[in-house]
Scaffold this active site. Structure first.
Site, mmCIF file in Angstrom:
data_model
loop_
_atom_site.group_PDB
_atom_site.id
_atom_site.type_symbol
_atom_site.label_atom_id
_atom_site.label_comp_id
_atom_site.label_asym_id
_atom_site.label_seq_id
_atom_site.Cartn_x
_atom_site.Cartn_y
_atom_site.Cartn_z
ATOM 1 N N HIS A 84 0.844 -1.188 0.000
ATOM 2 C CA HIS A 84 0.000 0.000 0.000
ATOM 3 C C HIS A 84 0.886 1.247 0.000
ATOM 4 C CE1 HIS A 84 -4.039 -1.758 1.605
ATOM 5 N NE2 HIS A 84 -3.472 -2.532 0.692
ATOM 6 N N TYR A 113 -9.138 5.664 7.793
ATOM 7 C CA TYR A 113 -9.322 6.036 9.196
ATOM 8 C C TYR A 113 -10.379 7.135 9.222
ATOM 9 C CZ TYR A 113 -4.950 3.565 10.264
ATOM 10 O OH TYR A 113 -3.973 2.616 10.417
ATOM 11 N N PRO A 127 -4.181 0.545 18.792
ATOM 12 C CA PRO A 127 -3.915 0.072 17.432
ATOM 13 C C PRO A 127 -4.053 1.137 16.355
ATOM 14 C CG PRO A 127 -6.079 -0.659 18.184
ATOM 15 C CD PRO A 127 -5.416 -0.028 19.354
ATOM 16 N N LYS A 133 1.115 0.062 15.181
ATOM 17 C CA LYS A 133 2.484 -0.064 15.676
ATOM 18 C C LYS A 133 2.732 -1.295 16.556
ATOM 19 C CE LYS A 133 4.001 3.289 13.544
ATOM 20 N NZ LYS A 133 4.382 2.751 12.268
ATOM 21 N N TYR A 181 4.166 6.607 10.248
ATOM 22 C CA TYR A 181 3.313 5.487 9.863
ATOM 23 C C TYR A 181 4.107 4.392 9.168
ATOM 24 C CZ TYR A 181 -1.025 3.139 8.546
ATOM 25 O OH TYR A 181 -2.055 2.217 8.437
#
Length: 393
Positions: free
Chosen positions: A75, A203, A296, A300, A388
């Site tokens: 991704h 998100y 979550p 990580k 990220y």
């Protein structure tokens, strides 16, 4: 009572314990893994699926990257949404690095296969009773299996046994400091045999609460909605879940959401931030959830555990093969430096995306300002992206 000897006793047969055992074995170091549950139980746990590039490389170095390369999804970005507003974070353009989606269950399966192929010893359904002499150079792990007590004499002990395991508790209170923040909500997750809502993770922030659209493959999706800690999973039917998810994600995504597939699993996970310092006591070392937990939101948890294993396997190799203690002496400080940075990122992501029960109008405006700042500032997006995709080891 039986007594066995090995160089490293590893408590915990999840991905961090198995990966550590595999890496040590590849470098000629013996280990024994002790796992409280059965192999079937371990492989039945539904966990994270987003891997940093560093995690992917270490798994490849461990010889377990073949299926991941074949079935994992690369991704290049993720999306944030505020109601119907969508913001794309182009991870690869901002950092040069993508992430890989490949489930933790699949990683664990690959590691089990690799340990079997090399004759690795994993003892299942074995309950560790105590760790003797952790402060010395000759610790002993005492465990019970099938009603019998067994001892493993070793040079080092690695506690990869999670938040509730015995390893961290073997460090005296006088030598251990714990930092914890409990969040006033959990994530209700559904694993379904349905195609993903979109090609990348979303998100979603909404007045009704946070939601996440994720995936495990082209045929299996993982979705989450924020719920109060008072909620019970048995009160949520699949239809109720789908209806709530659709309310929180962008309308165009909700309109195309496939909801008629088999529901494979539903569960509620509480959220917490937790760190235990130090991560070493004598010959005992902690790794993964035994030492730290992150919410979550930042993806990580598994990556932090793999990072610990990166530092720990190198430190143990230096100590055992070269009698060089620099690595083990610095392990805790080195690992914790990265842990706290990832804790910060996960806390920040959680703070800007979730609805908090005591949140007032000011806090909601701050969340909106964060979203607008990310939308208008490449520097802000790059900071998010750098964290990220994973901080360097």
């Amino acid at each position: 009572m039986t007594t066995t000897r090995t160089q490293v006793a590893i408590i915990g047969g999840g991905p961090s314990g198995l990966l550590l055992s595999q890496l040590l074995d590849l470098n000629g170091i013996d280990s024994i893994v002790i796992e409280r549950k059965s192999r079937e139980y371990v492989l039945g746990r539904i966990r994270a699926g987003v891997l940093e590039a560093g995690s992917v490389k270490l798994l490849q170095d461990a010889g377990v990257g073949e299926r991941m390369a074949r079935e994992g999804q690369t991704h290049d970005g993720v999306e944030l949404s505020w109601h119907d507003e969508r913001l794309h974070i182009d991870l690869k353009a901002l950092t040069g690095t993508p992430v890989t989606v490949y489930g933790q269950t699949e990683i664990t399966h690959d590691l089990y296969d690799a340990r079997e192929a090399r004759g690795g010893q994993v003892i299942h359904e074995a309950e560790v009773q105590r760790i003797e002499g952790a402060e010395t150079d000759s610790p002993v792990v005492v465990y019970q299996k099938d009603g019998q007590e067994h001892r493993i004499e070793c040079r080092f002990v690695a506690g990869c046994d999670g938040f509730h395991g015995p390893a961290r508790k073997a460090i005296p209170d006088t030598h251990r400091k714990e930092f914890i923040r409990e969040y006033p909500f959990g994530w209700l997750g559904m694993l379904s045999r349905t195609p993903p809502a979109t090609e990348e993770l979303i998100y979603a922030t909404h007045d009704r609460g946070f939601a996440l659209c994720s995936m495990r493959s082209d045929e299996i999706s993982r979705y989450y909605v924020q719920v109060p800690l008072t909620e019970k999973v048995e009160d949520w039917s699949p239809d109720r879940f789908w209806d709530e998810l659709k309310r929180r994600i962008p309308a165009d995504v909700a309109a195309n959401l496939v909801t008629d597939g088999e529901v494979l699993e539903m569960s509620i996970a509480p959220l917490r931030s937790f760190v235990s310092e130090p991560m070493r006591y004598g010959s005992l070392f902690l790794a993964g959830d035994a030492a730290h937990i992150v919410p979550p939101t930042g993806a990580k948890g598994l990556n932090l555990a793999i990072g610990d294993v990166y530092y720990l396997h190198r430190a143990l190799e230096q100590a055992i093969k070269n009698n060089n203690t620099a690595g083990i002496d610095g392990y805790s400080d080195t690992a914790l430096s990265r842990v706290w940075k990832c804790e910060r990122f996960s806390w920040w992501m959680t703070s800007i995306l979730h609805d908090f029960p005591d949140q007032g109008d000011f806090e909601k405006r701050m969340q909106r300002a964060e979203f607008e700042y990310l939308a208008r500032s490449e520097t802000a997006r790059k900071s998010l992206a750098e964290n990220y995709v994973g901080l360097p080891y």
